[in-house]
Design an enzyme around this catalytic site. Sequence first.
Site, mmCIF file in Angstrom:
data_model
loop_
_atom_site.group_PDB
_atom_site.id
_atom_site.type_symbol
_atom_site.label_atom_id
_atom_site.label_comp_id
_atom_site.label_asym_id
_atom_site.label_seq_id
_atom_site.Cartn_x
_atom_site.Cartn_y
_atom_site.Cartn_z
ATOM 1 N N ASP A 1 8.844 -3.128 -9.242
ATOM 2 C CA ASP A 1 8.231 -2.329 -10.316
ATOM 3 C C ASP A 1 9.285 -1.722 -11.239
ATOM 4 O O ASP A 1 9.193 -1.799 -12.466
ATOM 5 C CB ASP A 1 7.402 -1.188 -9.722
ATOM 6 N N TYR B 1 0.488 -1.770 3.563
ATOM 7 C CA TYR B 1 1.819 -2.102 3.035
ATOM 8 C C TYR B 1 2.864 -1.939 4.137
ATOM 9 O O TYR B 1 3.679 -2.827 4.385
ATOM 10 C CB TYR B 1 2.146 -1.204 1.840
HETATM 11 MG MG MG Z 1 3.151 2.290 -7.806
#
Ligand code: MG
Length: 385
Positions: A178, A230
Site C-alpha cells: 500500500d 490476515y
Molecule cells: Mg489499509
Amino acid sequence: MTAERVEPGEAREIAETLAARLVDPVGVFAAPGRVNLIGEHTDYNAGLCLPIALPHATYAAVRRRDDGVLSVASAQQEDRFEAVLAEVSPGSVDGWASYVAGVAWALRDAGHVLPGMDLVVDGRVPLGSGLSSSAALICSAALAMCAAAGIDPDRQALVAATMRAESEVAGAPTGGLDQTAALLGEEGHALLIDFRDHTTRTVPWQPGDAGLELLVVDTRASHSHADGGYGSRREECEAAARELDVPSLREATATDLDRLGDGRLRRRARHVVTEVQRVADTVSALDRGDWTRVGELFTASHASMRDDFEISCAELDVVVDTALAHGALGARMTGGGFGGSAIALVPTERAGEVTARVAAAFADHGWNAPGVLPAPASAGAWQVR
Ligand code: MG
Ligand code: ADP
C-alpha cells in the site's frame, strides 16, 4: 438499485478548502489510494504484486507551531487528536489518529527533527474498502510533516517510515504494498513491486487504448474476521516456508508443494506460488498487448483466493461471477479479502451493463448498493499547493 459512483473530487478545490482552515499553511499534500491489479498476499512472502494508484486521494494541509504539539483533525472523524510529539510512541495512541501520530514517531525514530504541527485532513478514498485509505492517510501526512520540517524526503526511505507507522504504531501489520503504491505510483502505469528486494518498475497500464475499462467495485461489505484472517494467513505462509526450509514462499516451486501433504498449508502455499507466477505472466501479457490473457489471469487469481487461500466472501464472488457472465474479460477480488473491493476488466461499451447487473444482483441478495470508482492509473503522492 443502482451502484453509487464514487468520484475522486477536484484536487485543487479540496486543497484550497483545507488550506483555508489553517493560518499560514506550509502546503497541502496528497497521497492516493491504490487498487492491486494482481498479486495478493504476496508482499509478505517476498513475492510480486502489481498495483495502480487511484485518482482518489487523501489530502493533508499542515502548518508549523512552536510548542512541540501535534494536533490533527480529519473531515472523516469527529474527534481531534492532540499530543506532545516527543511523547508519541508505539502503544501511546489508538484509533484513526495512530496512523498520523505513527508517521511522526517513525520520522523522528529515523533521526528527523520535527516541529510542532497542526494538520487538517480530508480523504476521498473510501475507508475500509480495501483501497488503502490507511496508507493514503499515512503517506499524505508523511509528505506534509517532511515539508513542515524542511526535509526533502527520499521516497524509498519514506516507504520504510510509513510501513513502520502502520505496523508498529497503528498495530496493523503490512507487507508494504500500500505504502509503495501510494508513494511511487505513476500516471498511466502500474507498478511492479518485487518484495524480495523492494525494487519497483513501472508497467504501462492503459486499458482505454484497447477499448477496455477497469471497474472497481466496492462491495461495502466488511466481515469481522478480516484482521484475524490476515494474521492467520501470514502465519500459515510462514509455517509452510519453514516446513519447506526456504526463507520465504517466494523461494518455493510448484514441485515443492508436494512436500506439504494435501491439507491447508499446501493450499495456502499453492496460492502464493501460483499468484507470484500470475503476476509475472500478467506483465508479459501486457507487454504483448494480450488483454484476453490478462483477463484470464485475473479470473484464475480470484479462483485461487477463493478456493486455496479462502479469503473471498459471498459479495466478492457475486461481483466476479456477475461481471464474467456479462462480458468481463476477467475479474477478481482485490485487497486483503473478507469484504472490500473487486475489479473487473470490461469492454468500455459493456461497463454500464456490468455495473447495472452487479447492482441488481446485490439488490436480489438484499445487500447494500455497491460503490463504483473510476480508476485510471494515477500519480503517486504529490504536493497540491
Ligand atoms: Mg489499509
Ligand atoms: P483501508 O486501508 O482498506 O481503507 P484500513 O482498515 O486499513 O482500511 O484503514 C481504514 C482506517 O484508516 C479507518 O478506520 C481510519 O482509522 C483510518 N483512516 C483512513 N482514512 C482516514 C481519514 N481520511 N481520516 C481519518 N482516518 C482515516
